[in-house]
Enzyme design. Sequence first.
Site, PDB file in Angstrom:
ATOM      1  N   ARG A 245      -1.934   3.290   2.899  1.00 31.43           N
ATOM      2  CA  ARG A 245      -0.881   4.117   2.307  1.00 31.43           C
ATOM      3  C   ARG A 245      -1.382   5.498   1.847  1.00 31.43           C
ATOM      4  NH1 ARG A 245       3.175   0.372  -1.128  1.00 31.43           N
ATOM      5  NH2 ARG A 245       4.723   1.660  -0.098  1.00 31.43           N
ATOM      6  N   PRO A 246      -1.925   6.282   2.775  1.00 28.73           N
ATOM      7  CA  PRO A 246      -2.395   7.621   2.388  1.00 28.73           C
ATOM      8  C   PRO A 246      -1.222   8.540   2.034  1.00 28.73           C
ATOM      9  CG  PRO A 246      -2.477   7.356   4.768  1.00 28.73           C
ATOM     10  CD  PRO A 246      -2.036   6.035   4.214  1.00 28.73           C
ATOM     11  N   ILE A 247      -1.540   9.705   1.475  1.00 28.46           N
ATOM     12  CA  ILE A 247      -0.474  10.682   1.156  1.00 28.46           C
ATOM     13  C   ILE A 247      -0.720  11.988   1.912  1.00 28.46           C
ATOM     14  CG2 ILE A 247       0.248   9.725  -1.062  1.00 28.46           C
ATOM     15  CD1 ILE A 247      -1.548  11.881  -2.404  1.00 28.46           C
ATOM     16  N   ASP A 248      -1.458  11.880   3.035  1.00 26.83           N
ATOM     17  CA  ASP A 248      -1.793  13.091   3.794  1.00 26.83           C
ATOM     18  C   ASP A 248      -0.550  13.827   4.301  1.00 26.83           C
ATOM     19  OD1 ASP A 248      -1.470  10.771   5.348  1.00 26.83           O
ATOM     20  OD2 ASP A 248      -2.428  11.694   7.079  1.00 26.83           O
TER      21      ASP A 248
ATOM     22  N   ARG B  50       8.841  -6.229  -9.492  1.00 28.87           N
ATOM     23  CA  ARG B  50       8.974  -4.819  -9.096  1.00 28.87           C
ATOM     24  C   ARG B  50      10.301  -4.575  -8.396  1.00 28.87           C
ATOM     25  NH1 ARG B  50       3.030  -3.083  -7.664  1.00 28.87           N
ATOM     26  NH2 ARG B  50       3.871  -1.074  -8.083  1.00 28.87           N
TER      27      ARG B  50
ATOM     28  N   ARG C 185       4.009   3.147  -6.114  1.00 28.37           N
ATOM     29  CA  ARG C 185       3.911   4.124  -5.040  1.00 28.37           C
ATOM     30  C   ARG C 185       4.835   5.334  -5.293  1.00 28.37           C
ATOM     31  NH1 ARG C 185       0.953   5.971  -0.611  1.00 28.37           N
ATOM     32  NH2 ARG C 185       2.377   6.943   0.839  1.00 28.37           N
TER      33      ARG C 185
ATOM     34  N   CYS D 123       2.157  -1.640  -3.954  1.00 22.01           N
ATOM     35  CA  CYS D 123       1.716  -2.905  -3.367  1.00 22.01           C
ATOM     36  C   CYS D 123       0.606  -2.659  -2.351  1.00 22.01           C
ATOM     37  CB  CYS D 123       2.892  -3.594  -2.686  1.00 22.01           C
ATOM     38  SG  CYS D 123       4.016  -4.379  -3.848  1.00 22.01           S
TER      39      CYS D 123
ATOM     40  N   ILE E  20       4.387  -0.996  10.892  1.00 22.21           N
ATOM     41  CA  ILE E  20       4.395   0.082   9.896  1.00 22.21           C
ATOM     42  C   ILE E  20       3.159   0.042   8.976  1.00 22.21           C
ATOM     43  CG2 ILE E  20       5.730   1.206   8.043  1.00 22.21           C
ATOM     44  CD1 ILE E  20       7.190   1.278  10.701  1.00 22.21           C
TER      45      ILE E  20
ATOM     46  N   ASP F  38      10.216  -4.052   5.230  1.00 18.15           N
ATOM     47  CA  ASP F  38      10.405  -4.759   3.961  1.00 18.15           C
ATOM     48  C   ASP F  38      11.077  -6.126   4.149  1.00 18.15           C
ATOM     49  OD1 ASP F  38       9.190  -2.720   2.633  1.00 18.15           O
ATOM     50  OD2 ASP F  38      10.999  -1.871   1.749  1.00 18.15           O
TER      51      ASP F  38
ATOM     52  N   LYS G  30      16.379  -0.409  -5.345  1.00 15.99           N
ATOM     53  CA  LYS G  30      15.167   0.122  -5.992  1.00 15.99           C
ATOM     54  C   LYS G  30      14.705   1.405  -5.304  1.00 15.99           C
ATOM     55  CE  LYS G  30      11.007  -1.627  -4.792  1.00 15.99           C
ATOM     56  NZ  LYS G  30       9.938  -0.676  -4.448  1.00 15.99           N
ATOM     57  N   ASN G  31      14.669   1.376  -3.987  1.00 15.60           N
ATOM     58  CA  ASN G  31      14.086   2.514  -3.264  1.00 15.60           C
ATOM     59  C   ASN G  31      14.988   3.746  -3.248  1.00 15.60           C
ATOM     60  OD1 ASN G  31      11.875   0.968  -2.845  1.00 15.60           O
ATOM     61  ND2 ASN G  31      12.187   0.617  -0.657  1.00 15.60           N
TER      62      ASN G  31
HETATM   63  C1  UD1 Z   1       8.938   3.409   1.577  1.00 12.78           C
HETATM   64  C2  UD1 Z   1       9.478   2.250   0.776  1.00 12.78           C
HETATM   65  C3  UD1 Z   1       8.830   0.947   1.209  1.00 12.78           C
HETATM   66  C4  UD1 Z   1       8.974   0.763   2.713  1.00 12.78           C
HETATM   67  C5  UD1 Z   1       8.479   1.995   3.449  1.00 12.78           C
HETATM   68  C6  UD1 Z   1       8.729   1.927   4.946  1.00 12.78           C
HETATM   69  C7  UD1 Z   1       9.976   3.279  -1.341  1.00 12.78           C
HETATM   70  C8  UD1 Z   1       9.682   3.358  -2.805  1.00 12.78           C
HETATM   71  N1  UD1 Z   1       9.202   2.475  -0.633  1.00 12.78           N
HETATM   72  O1  UD1 Z   1       7.554   3.509   1.274  1.00 12.78           O
HETATM   73  O2  UD1 Z   1       9.477  -0.119   0.526  1.00 12.78           O
HETATM   74  O3  UD1 Z   1       8.206  -0.356   3.088  1.00 12.78           O
HETATM   75  O4  UD1 Z   1       9.145   3.172   2.967  1.00 12.78           O
HETATM   76  O5  UD1 Z   1      10.070   1.747   5.212  1.00 12.78           O
HETATM   77  O6  UD1 Z   1      10.919   3.884  -0.856  1.00 12.78           O
HETATM   78  N2  UD1 Z   1       1.929   7.268   5.888  1.00 12.78           N
HETATM   79  C9  UD1 Z   1       0.814   8.044   6.141  1.00 12.78           C
HETATM   80  N3  UD1 Z   1       0.659   9.192   5.410  1.00 12.78           N
HETATM   81  C10 UD1 Z   1       1.544   9.592   4.465  1.00 12.78           C
HETATM   82  C11 UD1 Z   1       2.693   8.790   4.224  1.00 12.78           C
HETATM   83  C12 UD1 Z   1       2.854   7.638   4.959  1.00 12.78           C
HETATM   84  O7  UD1 Z   1      -0.015   7.710   6.986  1.00 12.78           O
HETATM   85  O8  UD1 Z   1       1.340  10.647   3.844  1.00 12.78           O
HETATM   86  C13 UD1 Z   1       2.102   6.012   6.638  1.00 12.78           C
HETATM   87  C14 UD1 Z   1       2.008   4.789   5.721  1.00 12.78           C
HETATM   88  O9  UD1 Z   1       0.675   4.417   5.464  1.00 12.78           O
HETATM   89  C15 UD1 Z   1       2.786   3.772   6.513  1.00 12.78           C
HETATM   90  C16 UD1 Z   1       3.886   4.601   7.158  1.00 12.78           C
HETATM   91  O10 UD1 Z   1       3.422   5.951   7.155  1.00 12.78           O
HETATM   92  O11 UD1 Z   1       1.956   3.217   7.496  1.00 12.78           O
HETATM   93  C17 UD1 Z   1       5.223   4.506   6.453  1.00 12.78           C
HETATM   94  O12 UD1 Z   1       5.101   4.987   5.140  1.00 12.78           O
HETATM   95  P1  UD1 Z   1       6.308   5.666   4.357  1.00 12.78           P
HETATM   96  O13 UD1 Z   1       7.512   5.725   5.220  1.00 12.78           O
HETATM   97  O14 UD1 Z   1       5.805   6.918   3.734  1.00 12.78           O
HETATM   98  O15 UD1 Z   1       6.573   4.599   3.221  1.00 12.78           O
HETATM   99  P2  UD1 Z   1       6.730   4.813   1.667  1.00 12.78           P
HETATM  100  O16 UD1 Z   1       7.555   6.015   1.401  1.00 12.78           O
HETATM  101  O17 UD1 Z   1       5.411   4.676   0.995  1.00 12.78           O
END
Ligand code: UD1
Length: 419
Positions: free
Chosen positions: A121-124, A397, A92, A116, A327, A305, A22-23
């Site tokens: 899960r910010p996008i900063d 999902r 996401r 989920c 994480i 995961d 999926k990812n």
């Molecule tokens: C992806 C996977 C998810 C997996 C995760 C970690 C997909 C669709 N999903 O999620 O299944 O659990 O990797 O291996 O591929 N963070 C920030 N700011 C940001 C982005 C991330 O603080 O802008 C933090 C997140 O809140 C979290 C950590 O970084 O604590 C890891 O997030 P990230 O690696 O970005 O995970 P995803 O890409 O959302």
Amino acid sequence: MGQYIIEGRNRLCGSVKVQGAKNSALPILAATVAVGKPCIIHNCPDLSDINSTVKILKCLGCKVQRSNGMIFVDPGHLVKKRISDVLMREMRSSIIFLGALLSSVGEAVISAPGGCDIGLRPIDIHLASMRKLGVNITESHGEIRCSCKKIKGGKIVLPFPSVGATENIILASVKSNCVTTIINAAREPEIVDLAMFLNSCGARITGAGESTVVIEGVDRLNSSQYAVMPDRIVACTYMAAAAVTGSTLIVDDVIPVHITPVFSCFEQAGCRVETSGTQLRITSPEKLCAFDRIQTMPYPGFPTDCQAIMMAVASVSKGVTIICENIFENRFQHIGELRRMGANIKVQDKIAVVDGVDCLQGAFVHSTDLRAGAALVVAGLCAEGTTTVDRISYIDRGYASFAENLSALGAVIQRKDQL
Ligand code: UD1
């Protein structure tokens, strides 16, 4: 909201083929927008998150055709740069369209993605990286408007190796006329799969799977056919199902090196894991024993995961297993549900202490997120009596034909969809 109803304590046997990841499939499908030419993606699993991605592709104006695991995308008719809030909230991975749209049309209008509820899960990191690439971003009333005449490349140092942010940077810079270097990039196999797909279209990406990824922008990308790699988390889920039921199972279509950190937990628990090419056989003892402390980490560390799934395994493994979630800050919601089934788990902040019990008891439990739901199914397979796992739309999902596959292995599991 549907349910899985499981009669536990049935041994499994036979072999199961692992679905496409999926990812990987989600960012690769989004990446077709950046490619701008028709692409055929094979081995796409039949999941609700894939349906959401297809909806976004269609709403942007792409032509999409699906047949079994194949998805044909023709992005040549892109008419929109805006993804509605409703679609953004479905998962996401909707955020990955940001980089793809910037690459293709230099503009994107999005909002915060859903997914989920496992943490804030910010996008900063995504937005800061886009700004570094020269993208102009304004946020107002929940809408995020991004535009860029020219990606300026350069060196981007990530404060954390975010999977999604790494993917977005790759996509935003793949068709620029400069070089972008990501330092402290995520090293997950899904990043490698995305880069391999893009390289098959003519991109010049090196270092994927390492901490430094270099993207040499190219003028244009070409059509391609690509098969998504197998899902490492789903492979571990079937291994967990075998472990808790004392079963021997063949898991087909795996890339063993992707699951090395999880293998060692099974081995410490007393299982024998033998691999041969893309196949593995797990042979489980009558009684599992506790395994070494798990610390979730970015790849190549133990995957977050798999944390819930291995907690279900630890719940019936003799002795104490310590599990530390590093994480996501809200990824222990399954503990309350496992406790309803008789698991002995204490938790403080990000550390869970699991004291294995002889046997779990069937109960009515809720999936609280995708992997938590899968963990409850694993628990139900070895519990005494009936387990009803409610809210399985979360499981939909990420797991294709879950009940069918487990039933074919000898599990007694039924899906009940509520009207
Ligand atoms: C992806 C996977 C998810 C997996 C995760 C970690 C997909 C669709 N999903 O999620 O299944 O659990 O990797 O291996 O591929 N963070 C920030 N700011 C940001 C982005 C991330 O603080 O802008 C933090 C997140 O809140 C979290 C950590 O970084 O604590 C890891 O997030 P990230 O690696 O970005 O995970 P995803 O890409 O959302």
